[in-house]
Design a protein around this motif. Structure first.
Motif, PDB file in Angstrom:
ATOM      1  N   ASP A 111     -36.839 -41.002 -33.279  1.00  0.00           N
ATOM      2  CA  ASP A 111     -35.511 -40.820 -33.883  1.00  0.00           C
ATOM      3  C   ASP A 111     -35.318 -39.424 -34.462  1.00  0.00           C
ATOM      4  N   GLY A 112     -36.380 -38.620 -34.486  1.00  0.00           N
ATOM      5  CA  GLY A 112     -36.262 -37.228 -34.920  1.00  0.00           C
ATOM      6  C   GLY A 112     -36.085 -37.028 -36.407  1.00  0.00           C
ATOM      7  N   ASN A 113     -36.279 -38.072 -37.205  1.00  0.00           N
ATOM      8  CA  ASN A 113     -36.060 -37.994 -38.643  1.00  0.00           C
ATOM      9  C   ASN A 113     -37.219 -37.257 -39.317  1.00  0.00           C
ATOM     10  N   LEU A 114     -36.957 -36.012 -39.742  1.00  0.00           N
ATOM     11  CA  LEU A 114     -38.010 -35.207 -40.364  1.00  0.00           C
ATOM     12  C   LEU A 114     -38.256 -35.608 -41.815  1.00  0.00           C
ATOM     13  N   GLU A 115     -37.249 -36.190 -42.442  1.00  0.00           N
ATOM     14  CA  GLU A 115     -37.384 -36.562 -43.852  1.00  0.00           C
ATOM     15  C   GLU A 115     -38.505 -37.588 -44.033  1.00  0.00           C
ATOM     16  N   ASP A 116     -38.633 -38.517 -43.058  1.00  0.00           N
ATOM     17  CA  ASP A 116     -39.656 -39.555 -43.173  1.00  0.00           C
ATOM     18  C   ASP A 116     -41.057 -39.017 -42.957  1.00  0.00           C
ATOM     19  N   ILE A 117     -41.170 -37.847 -42.301  1.00  0.00           N
ATOM     20  CA  ILE A 117     -42.494 -37.218 -42.158  1.00  0.00           C
ATOM     21  C   ILE A 117     -42.994 -36.799 -43.528  1.00  0.00           C
ATOM     22  N   ASN A 118     -42.087 -36.306 -44.354  1.00  0.00           N
ATOM     23  CA  ASN A 118     -42.465 -35.769 -45.658  1.00  0.00           C
ATOM     24  C   ASN A 118     -42.546 -36.831 -46.738  1.00  0.00           C
ATOM     25  N   ARG A 119     -41.574 -37.746 -46.719  1.00  0.00           N
ATOM     26  CA  ARG A 119     -41.594 -38.809 -47.727  1.00  0.00           C
ATOM     27  C   ARG A 119     -41.111 -40.116 -47.109  1.00  0.00           C
ATOM     28  N   PRO A 120     -42.040 -40.920 -46.605  1.00  0.00           N
ATOM     29  CA  PRO A 120     -41.624 -42.174 -45.959  1.00  0.00           C
ATOM     30  C   PRO A 120     -41.007 -43.148 -46.955  1.00  0.00           C
ATOM     31  N   LYS A 121     -40.124 -43.992 -46.461  1.00  0.00           N
ATOM     32  CA  LYS A 121     -39.547 -45.082 -47.254  1.00  0.00           C
ATOM     33  C   LYS A 121     -40.269 -46.369 -46.880  1.00  0.00           C
ATOM     34  N   ARG A 122     -40.084 -47.391 -47.704  1.00  0.00           N
ATOM     35  CA  ARG A 122     -40.733 -48.664 -47.391  1.00  0.00           C
ATOM     36  C   ARG A 122     -40.323 -49.167 -46.008  1.00  0.00           C
TER      37      ARG A 122
ATOM     38  N   ARG B 143     -47.540 -51.939 -53.191  1.00  0.00           N
ATOM     39  CA  ARG B 143     -47.285 -53.200 -53.901  1.00  0.00           C
ATOM     40  C   ARG B 143     -46.206 -53.054 -54.969  1.00  0.00           C
ATOM     41  N   ASN B 144     -45.872 -51.822 -55.308  1.00  0.00           N
ATOM     42  CA  ASN B 144     -44.970 -51.582 -56.438  1.00  0.00           C
ATOM     43  C   ASN B 144     -43.505 -51.778 -56.031  1.00  0.00           C
ATOM     44  N   ILE B 145     -43.209 -52.936 -55.446  1.00  0.00           N
ATOM     45  CA  ILE B 145     -41.849 -53.273 -55.019  1.00  0.00           C
ATOM     46  C   ILE B 145     -41.001 -53.559 -56.255  1.00  0.00           C
ATOM     47  N   PRO B 146     -39.721 -53.104 -56.323  1.00  0.00           N
ATOM     48  CA  PRO B 146     -38.953 -52.377 -55.297  1.00  0.00           C
ATOM     49  C   PRO B 146     -38.861 -50.871 -55.565  1.00  0.00           C
ATOM     50  N   LYS B 147     -39.738 -50.338 -56.397  1.00  0.00           N
ATOM     51  CA  LYS B 147     -39.637 -48.915 -56.741  1.00  0.00           C
ATOM     52  C   LYS B 147     -39.913 -48.043 -55.523  1.00  0.00           C
ATOM     53  N   PRO B 148     -39.329 -46.830 -55.466  1.00  0.00           N
ATOM     54  CA  PRO B 148     -39.572 -45.922 -54.331  1.00  0.00           C
ATOM     55  C   PRO B 148     -41.050 -45.554 -54.234  1.00  0.00           C
ATOM     56  N   LEU B 149     -41.493 -45.263 -53.042  1.00  0.00           N
ATOM     57  CA  LEU B 149     -42.886 -44.871 -52.819  1.00  0.00           C
ATOM     58  C   LEU B 149     -43.176 -43.518 -53.477  1.00  0.00           C
ATOM     59  N   GLU B 150     -44.308 -43.435 -54.160  1.00  0.00           N
ATOM     60  CA  GLU B 150     -44.740 -42.188 -54.784  1.00  0.00           C
ATOM     61  C   GLU B 150     -45.982 -41.611 -54.115  1.00  0.00           C
ATOM     62  N   PHE B 151     -46.525 -42.353 -53.168  1.00  0.00           N
ATOM     63  CA  PHE B 151     -47.713 -41.886 -52.449  1.00  0.00           C
ATOM     64  C   PHE B 151     -47.245 -41.064 -51.253  1.00  0.00           C
ATOM     65  N   TYR B 152     -47.074 -39.772 -51.467  1.00  0.00           N
ATOM     66  CA  TYR B 152     -46.644 -38.896 -50.373  1.00  0.00           C
ATOM     67  C   TYR B 152     -47.006 -37.454 -50.699  1.00  0.00           C
ATOM     68  N   ALA B 153     -47.069 -36.648 -49.653  1.00  0.00           N
ATOM     69  CA  ALA B 153     -47.234 -35.201 -49.789  1.00  0.00           C
ATOM     70  C   ALA B 153     -46.367 -34.573 -48.704  1.00  0.00           C
ATOM     71  N   THR B 154     -45.389 -33.792 -49.092  1.00  0.00           N
ATOM     72  CA  THR B 154     -44.549 -33.154 -48.089  1.00  0.00           C
ATOM     73  C   THR B 154     -45.344 -32.056 -47.376  1.00  0.00           C
ATOM     74  N   SER B 155     -44.839 -31.657 -46.220  1.00  0.00           N
ATOM     75  CA  SER B 155     -45.524 -30.594 -45.467  1.00  0.00           C
ATOM     76  C   SER B 155     -45.591 -29.310 -46.282  1.00  0.00           C
ATOM     77  N   GLU B 156     -44.506 -29.022 -47.028  1.00  0.00           N
ATOM     78  CA  GLU B 156     -44.480 -27.820 -47.861  1.00  0.00           C
ATOM     79  C   GLU B 156     -45.497 -27.914 -48.984  1.00  0.00           C
ATOM     80  N   GLU B 157     -45.596 -29.085 -49.622  1.00  0.00           N
ATOM     81  CA  GLU B 157     -46.579 -29.264 -50.698  1.00  0.00           C
ATOM     82  C   GLU B 157     -48.003 -29.104 -50.162  1.00  0.00           C
ATOM     83  N   ARG B 158     -48.251 -29.648 -49.003  1.00  0.00           N
ATOM     84  CA  ARG B 158     -49.593 -29.582 -48.429  1.00  0.00           C
ATOM     85  C   ARG B 158     -50.008 -28.147 -48.108  1.00  0.00           C
ATOM     86  N   SER B 159     -49.014 -27.275 -47.901  1.00  0.00           N
ATOM     87  CA  SER B 159     -49.295 -25.930 -47.382  1.00  0.00           C
ATOM     88  C   SER B 159     -49.435 -24.857 -48.448  1.00  0.00           C
ATOM     89  N   ASN B 160     -49.201 -25.200 -49.737  1.00  0.00           N
ATOM     90  CA  ASN B 160     -49.339 -24.160 -50.754  1.00  0.00           C
ATOM     91  C   ASN B 160     -50.008 -24.716 -52.008  1.00  0.00           C
TER      92      ASN B 160
END
Length: 675
Positions: free
Chosen positions: A151-162, A211-228
């Protein structure tokens, strides 16, 4: 389907997942096939978008790219229209390799005008690049977490949703675990075992966040964060907060100390988070999770005390045959990586799920968040009350807890102990935790005669002459540790008052498991065949018959525990007799007459070098049959719904263990066994 005929695979070949062509079965090809399955099943690319071994024009050279992907609407699949290039190498090839490393990938991307994305992997390492032009019009390659999905969605690469978390497919989760562990091992200077436990902490954080439903996922690292460096510190702060939540939970207090912390460098942590974040560890198929987890545990925590972890197919067979019930208490007295317990719990959860579906009047896919949380609470309560694991190795105890957490949160009663010790010598922590979980007074655990707690035991005890038990205080608890004398006239055995000088642990574990079972309780236990057949061990068989109904014996192939152990083994299924049954038999002077289920498993799905084995035709060629589990698709309908066509083929594992439970269930019904 019309085309369900069997296809023969030539020796040394595999059938490509995407284009169906036969290719050489090599380590590099294994990596490519795993990536192809991920592209289709996780990223949802259509077959028509993917080309294998695509020839590129680079001056006078014509190299072949392993995998290329085009837009789904592309009418001309020419080099200039390639969107993604993927290069797959065997594990031995490093990313920095001058000829076959990431520079090769970048050269291929540069030669394709509109190629925006590239991925290089060897199954242990993965590098992803996005090709961009800077202000001067020069090509640059930006590090990214992953290639985009269809689907080409780049946003989900950086911060996936449930809703966008993916279930891992085939060996991709194993690839990811290996990649993460290898990254820690190489970049943080940690040895294998400490590296594994740091990875374990991060996996705990991932599951806690899911497991922390329904709060947004906090386990993520964007490509920009990973690179600096600043971004990496941000990720570490975010994940550390999740880890604080993990440590503060009562059920994890025996896994992590209150002052424990993630010791990974910010750079490594950001990389590992970016690798794990796209998957749902809770919803991925248990067999995929189990294979990935138990393989990496075995590679890093295998000990030297006769610990030969049971293959997953054997564990599944044993659990299906023993058939634990929803309200039964289940124990593995030598829990290792926790595979038996996970299988037993999954078996029962499937029963519980069917109950919930009946109560709610709808399939699980339609449950509300409230219903899902209620179901998870019921599973947690069941795990807390009914599932127990003991092991002498504290590292394996931690590993088992993690396995249970990853598979439906059953971490509560995995306890570290030498369970062969006299119960009054069990540590105070062990006795307290066990008593609390069982809902009894700790003082009730006095000796080997007061530990009848469990309905079902499934276990593979450590065995071997290299680790005999010689401690008199331990041996005194067991009838089988005494010297037995044989009356050759009647061919019967009588126990003496004398103790043997030393006894192999598996013999004592048989009796300890019997002591731990409630009357009428049952066990499935893996044992060396000499216990069942050696003339000098006839007293063990006589003791077994006196104290149990022998339900079944399943003889396993000699390669079952290879390549690490060639001991011939069987699985023995026993049901503990009640005192009334034993008294009645003693009074009558005769044993009850009954049938015993016997089976021989001659094929276990792998050879003595642990290479998978597949069914072959009469000429010795491997065969292909339709893959009913495949979600592979060729196209879409006019409404945008995916339609399954292109019937996928798969090899058939040469494994007889899945056949045994069904045959046993039919036999059990005829014998009137209700469990």
């Amino acid at each position: 389907m019309a085309d369900t005929k069997v296809i023969v695979i030539p020796e040394g070949k595999i059938c490509d997942y995407v284009d169906g062509k036969f290719r050489n079965d090599t380590p590099e090809e294994y990596v490519r096939q795993t990536i192809e399955k991920r592209l289709v099943n996780e990223h949802k690319y259509l077959l028509k978008q993917i080309r294998i071994e695509y020839t590129l024009q680079m001056g006078s050279r014509k190299p072949r790219a392993d995998i290329v992907i085009f837009d789904k609407d592309c009418t001309e699949q020419t080099q200039e229209n390639i969107k993604i290039i993927i290069e797959c190498k065997k594990e031995a090839v490093e990313a920095r390799n001058a000829k076959e490393g990431v520079e090769q990938l970048k050269a291929y991307m540069s030669a394709c005008l509109n190629c925006e994305w590239g991925m290089w992997t060897n199954g242990r390492q993965k590098e992803v690049y996005r090709k961009v032009k800077n202000e001067k019009g020069q090509i640059e390659f930006m590090d990214y977490n992953d290639i985009p999905s269809a689907d080409g969605n780049l946003e989900d690469i950086n911060r996936p949703k449930r809703t966008t978390l993916k279930n891992a497919y085939d060996d991709n989760l194993l690839f990811t675990f290996k990649t993460c562990h290898n990254h820690i091992y190489v970049n943080d200077g940690l040895q294998k075992q400490p590296a594994f436990f740091e990875l374990l902490k991060v996996i705990f954080c991932k599951i806690e966040d899911e497991r922390n439903i329904p709060k947004p996922l906090e386990f993520y690292a964007t490509s920009e964060e990973r690179s600096n460096p600043d971004g990496q510190l941000t990720v570490k702060k975010r994940i550390s907060k999740i880890f604080d939540q993990v440590k503060n939970k009562k059920k994890y207090r025996l896994i992590f100390d209150a002052n424990d912390e993630i010791k990974l460098s910010p750079r490594s942590l950001a990389y590992i988070v970016s690798e794990l974040q796209k998957y749902s560890l809770l919803n991925t198929n248990i067999d995929i999770k189990g294979k990935a987890y138990e393989e990496i545990v075995g590679a890093n925590l295998r000990g030297d005390r006769g610990e030969f972890f049971t293959p997953r197919n054997v564990m599944k067979m044993v659990v299906e045959m023993i058939n634990p019930g929803v309200d039964e208490k289940v124990l593995d007295s030598s829990c290792g990586t926790g595979g038996f317990l996970v299988n037993a719990m999954t078996h029962v959860i499937e029963k519980l799920e069917r109950q919930f579906e009946e109560e709610l009047g709808m399939p699980k896919a339609n449950w509300s968040n409230e219903a899902i949380n209620t179901f998870r609470d019921r599973i947690s309560e069941m795990a807390k009350s009914n599932y127990f694991g003991f092991d002498i190795n504290p590292d394996l105890v931690k590993a088992t807890k993690m396995n249970m957490v990853m598979n439906n949160d059953g971490s509560g009663n995995i306890l570290q102990s030498n369970s062969l010790l006299p119960p009054h010598e069990w540590t105070d922590d062990f006795r307290s935790n066990l008593a609390e979980a069982l809902g009894i007074d700790k003082s009730a655990i006095r000796n080997h005669k007061t530990i009848e707690f469990f309905n079902v035991i499934v276990t593979n005890p450590p065995f071997g002459s290299k680790i005999p038990i010689k401690d008199k205080a331990i041996l005194e608890q067991f009838e089988l540790a005494h010297v037995w004398e044989n009356d050759k006239k009647t061919n019967t055995w009588a126990m003496t008052e004398r103790l043997q000088a030393s006894v192999p642990p598996e013999i004592l574990f048989v009796e300890r498991c019997t002591q731990l079972l409630v009357p009428g309780g049952r066990m499935g236990i893996v044992l060396p065949d000499n216990i069942l057949g050696a003339p000098g061990l006839g007293y063990i068989r006589e003791w077994l018959i006196k104290n149990h109904r022998i339900i079944a014996s399943v003889d396993l192939h000699v390669d079952t525990f290879q390549p690490r152990n060639g001991t011939q083994t069987s699985v023995l299924f026993l049901q503990k007799k009640t005192q009334e049954q034993k008294d009645a038999e003693e009074k009558s002077g005769t044993m009850a007459d009954y049938n015993i289920f016997m089976a021989m498993v001659e094929k276990v799905g792998h050879d003595k070098r642990d290479n998978p084995t597949f069914k072959r035709d009469k000429e010795g060629n491997e065969i292909l049959v339709p893959d009913t589990n495949s979600v592979l698709v060729l196209g879409e309908t006019g409404e945008g719904d995916r339609t399954v066509s292109h019937e996928q083929k798969k090899k058939v594992e040469d494994d007889q263990t899945p056949d045994v439970p069904a045959i046993f269930a039919e036999w059990k019904t005829k014998e009137g066994l209700a469990w």
